[in-house]
Design a protein around this motif. Structure first.
Motif, mmCIF file in Angstrom:
data_model
loop_
_atom_site.group_PDB
_atom_site.id
_atom_site.type_symbol
_atom_site.label_atom_id
_atom_site.label_comp_id
_atom_site.label_asym_id
_atom_site.label_seq_id
_atom_site.Cartn_x
_atom_site.Cartn_y
_atom_site.Cartn_z
ATOM 1 N N GLY A 228 0.881 -1.167 0.283
ATOM 2 C CA GLY A 228 0.004 -0.058 -0.125
ATOM 3 C C GLY A 228 0.780 1.179 0.060
ATOM 4 N N ILE A 229 0.587 2.247 -0.883
ATOM 5 C CA ILE A 229 1.629 3.629 -1.042
ATOM 6 C C ILE A 229 0.511 4.890 -0.857
ATOM 7 C CG2 ILE A 229 2.824 4.685 -2.470
ATOM 8 C CD1 ILE A 229 3.168 2.234 -3.919
ATOM 9 N N ILE A 230 1.093 5.775 -0.108
ATOM 10 C CA ILE A 230 0.332 6.764 -0.119
ATOM 11 C C ILE A 230 1.212 7.911 -0.705
ATOM 12 C CG2 ILE A 230 -0.344 8.548 1.706
ATOM 13 C CD1 ILE A 230 -1.227 6.678 3.593
ATOM 14 N N GLU A 242 3.522 0.668 3.052
ATOM 15 C CA GLU A 242 3.463 -0.528 3.951
ATOM 16 C C GLU A 242 3.424 -1.802 2.970
ATOM 17 O OE1 GLU A 242 3.598 -2.630 7.518
ATOM 18 O OE2 GLU A 242 3.940 -0.501 7.134
ATOM 19 N N VAL A 243 4.364 -2.826 3.220
ATOM 20 C CA VAL A 243 4.432 -4.098 2.740
ATOM 21 C C VAL A 243 3.771 -5.051 3.979
ATOM 22 C CG1 VAL A 243 5.800 -5.840 1.747
ATOM 23 C CG2 VAL A 243 6.378 -3.411 1.567
ATOM 24 N N GLU A 275 11.630 -11.020 14.187
ATOM 25 C CA GLU A 275 12.309 -11.218 13.072
ATOM 26 C C GLU A 275 11.524 -11.867 11.829
ATOM 27 O OE1 GLU A 275 15.959 -13.145 13.324
ATOM 28 O OE2 GLU A 275 16.722 -11.755 14.877
ATOM 29 N N CYS A 276 10.281 -12.370 12.055
ATOM 30 C CA CYS A 276 9.351 -12.987 11.084
ATOM 31 C C CYS A 276 8.926 -12.087 9.990
ATOM 32 C CB CYS A 276 8.153 -13.523 11.964
ATOM 33 S SG CYS A 276 7.012 -14.766 10.857
ATOM 34 N N ASP A 277 8.805 -12.769 8.930
ATOM 35 C CA ASP A 277 8.441 -11.757 7.657
ATOM 36 C C ASP A 277 7.100 -11.724 7.570
ATOM 37 O OD1 ASP A 277 11.239 -11.355 6.851
ATOM 38 O OD2 ASP A 277 11.354 -12.983 5.589
ATOM 39 N N LYS A 278 6.133 -12.756 8.151
ATOM 40 C CA LYS A 278 4.848 -12.794 7.935
ATOM 41 C C LYS A 278 4.392 -11.640 8.959
ATOM 42 C CE LYS A 278 0.971 -16.132 8.415
ATOM 43 N NZ LYS A 278 0.536 -17.277 8.682
ATOM 44 N N ASN A 279 3.497 -10.728 8.447
ATOM 45 C CA ASN A 279 2.834 -9.875 9.386
ATOM 46 C C ASN A 279 1.395 -9.722 8.929
ATOM 47 O OD1 ASN A 279 2.826 -8.577 6.840
ATOM 48 N ND2 ASN A 279 4.231 -6.990 7.585
ATOM 49 N N ALA A 292 -3.746 0.437 4.505
ATOM 50 C CA ALA A 292 -4.093 1.684 4.588
ATOM 51 C C ALA A 292 -4.392 1.753 6.255
ATOM 52 C CB ALA A 292 -5.612 1.953 3.894
ATOM 53 N N LEU A 293 -5.187 1.109 6.868
ATOM 54 C CA LEU A 293 -5.505 1.272 8.381
ATOM 55 C C LEU A 293 -4.043 1.364 8.930
ATOM 56 C CD1 LEU A 293 -7.351 1.278 10.426
ATOM 57 C CD2 LEU A 293 -6.888 -1.188 10.535
ATOM 58 N N ILE A 294 -2.972 0.729 8.933
ATOM 59 C CA ILE A 294 -1.697 0.705 9.504
ATOM 60 C C ILE A 294 -1.107 1.945 9.229
ATOM 61 C CG2 ILE A 294 0.529 -0.126 9.504
ATOM 62 C CD1 ILE A 294 -0.629 -3.011 8.935
ATOM 63 N N MET A 295 -1.114 2.787 8.045
ATOM 64 C CA MET A 295 -0.512 3.980 7.650
ATOM 65 C C MET A 295 -1.175 5.238 8.236
ATOM 66 S SD MET A 295 1.348 3.365 4.070
ATOM 67 C CE MET A 295 -0.072 2.435 3.350
ATOM 68 N N TRP A 296 -2.623 5.143 8.160
ATOM 69 C CA TRP A 296 -3.392 6.150 8.654
ATOM 70 C C TRP A 296 -3.115 6.277 10.152
ATOM 71 C CZ3 TRP A 296 -4.554 6.069 3.627
ATOM 72 C CH2 TRP A 296 -5.399 7.082 3.213
#
Length: 368
Positions: A228-230, A242-243, A275-279, A292-296
């Motif tokens: 997601g890109i703002i 956010e990835v 260190e886990c890549d899964k989020n 979007a929710l994370i970045m807002w």
């Protein structure tokens, strides 16, 4: 008949027990390092080519490991403990491409110390040669498989997949380019808004209009990676991204080695959580909304901005999701703006489809 059925049951039970024992032995063999994880038989149909590659890799791995353990150089220098001229420099186990060298007396087995051929970073517990090789292959768009092929051509022991993943993680943590670039971009966007409205100079948090969109590594319903890109509407600069990932290579490899339901794997997973890549655990289609929710939520703390107006491509799911969560409270509401180009595109597509629909019915729309 009863006797025959009982014999059949006993025979089937013994076969299942034998298969269970073989399965345990196979798991122990892979777990305790008789055959490396990366040289196991690949999944899929066992073709002749795959069998041949697996056998060649297994032979090469065994040959390289035996060669490293047997290498030694005898010095004509007397030992200070037994006075025999049996000092030797031996090569022990290797950590990736860094081999451990030890000065040892073969008569009294007294050690004079050991050292790795490559510099070891104490903070990251990784060797310099491994980090540089991982960085080199990542810079040309290649991964562990290409590094393994490179080692095979040179007839040298390769780096394990776990070591490669660890070096890659250390490199991503050490690389602070993302943070610096975002800070510069946010500062430039803030200055652009102050030029338009000078009253914003004394405000710690400013309200801006942004454009938001999401993308996936491949088709959205099957992709494990989402982004997601703002972008600031006024300056056109990226304010945040956010990835989200549904996959972690280390978790898959260790779960296969230790067993997903084992106690060892759960203990390892707790230490690996940071260190886990899964989020992300949801569906691939929901990645755009959650990114979007994370970045807002981070907009005030990280950017000193409030994204009060969102320009989107006509997709109302993300806007409705942000509205329901009330990011800035009940007093400040997020407004939605539509892109004229996307509206024109959808309107044109609808009109062309309508013309095709009526053309099939032998009806001409407009002038002939």
């Amino acid at each position: 008949m009863a006797t025959g059925s009982s014999l059949t049951q006993n025979h089937s039970r013994s076969q299942s027990e034998i298969q269970g024992d073989l399965h345990k032995l196979t798991g122990m063999t892979a777990r305790y390092g008789f055959v490396s994880v990366q040289y196991r038989k690949p999944k899929g149909r066992p073709t002749k080519k795959r069998k041949m590659l697996a056998e060649n890799n297994k032979k090469r791995w065994q040959k390289s490991s035996e060669t490293v353990d047997e290498k030694k150089t005898v010095l004509k220098v007397p030992c200070k403990y037994c006075t025999n001229c049996t000092l030797a420099i031996t090569q022990h186990h290797s950590m990736g491409y860094s081999t451990k060298m030890e000065l040892l007396c073969e008569s009294c087995h007294e050690s004079y110390g050991s050292v790795f051929l490559s510099f070891q970073e104490e903070a990251k517990n990784s060797h310099d040669i491994n980090s540089k090789l991982v960085r080199a292959f990542l810079s040309i768009g290649r991964g562990h498989a290409a590094l393994e092929t490179f080692s095979s051509v040179l007839n040298m022991p390769t780096m394990d997949l776990k070591t490669f993943a660890k070096c890659m993680h250390n490199f991503s943590v050490k690389n602070k380019v993302k943070k610096k670039m975002l800070e510069m971009s946010r500062q430039a966007a803030r200055e652009a808004h102050i030029k338009v409205d000078a009253s914003l100079k004394n405000q710690e948090i400013i309200d801006v209009s942004v454009s938001y969109d999401g993308t996936w590594q491949k088709q959205r319903h099957t992709s494990n990676l989402g982004l997601g890109i703002i972008i600031d509407v006024l300056s056109g600069l990226v304010l945040d991204f956010e990835v989200l990932s549904k996959y972690c290579q280390n978790c898959v490899v260790n779960g296969r080695d230790m067993g997903v339901d084992s106690v060892e794997f759960h203990i390892w997973q707790k230490g690996h959580a940071d260190e886990c890549d899964k989020n992300f655990d949801g569906t691939s289609g929901a990645m755009e909304m959650h990114a979007a929710l994370i970045m807002w939520r981070w907009s005030i703390s990280d950017c000193q901005m409030r994204f009060v107006s969102m320009l989107s491509d006509g997709d109302s799911k993300t806007f409705q999701f942000l509205t329901d969560n009330k990011i800035y409270g009940s007093d400040i509401k997020i407004e939605k703006e539509e892109c004229l180009k996307h509206i024109a595109k959808r309107l044109g597509t609808s009109l062309r489809n309508k013309v095709k629909e009526w053309k099939v019915k032998k009806v001409t729309l407009g002038w002939a």
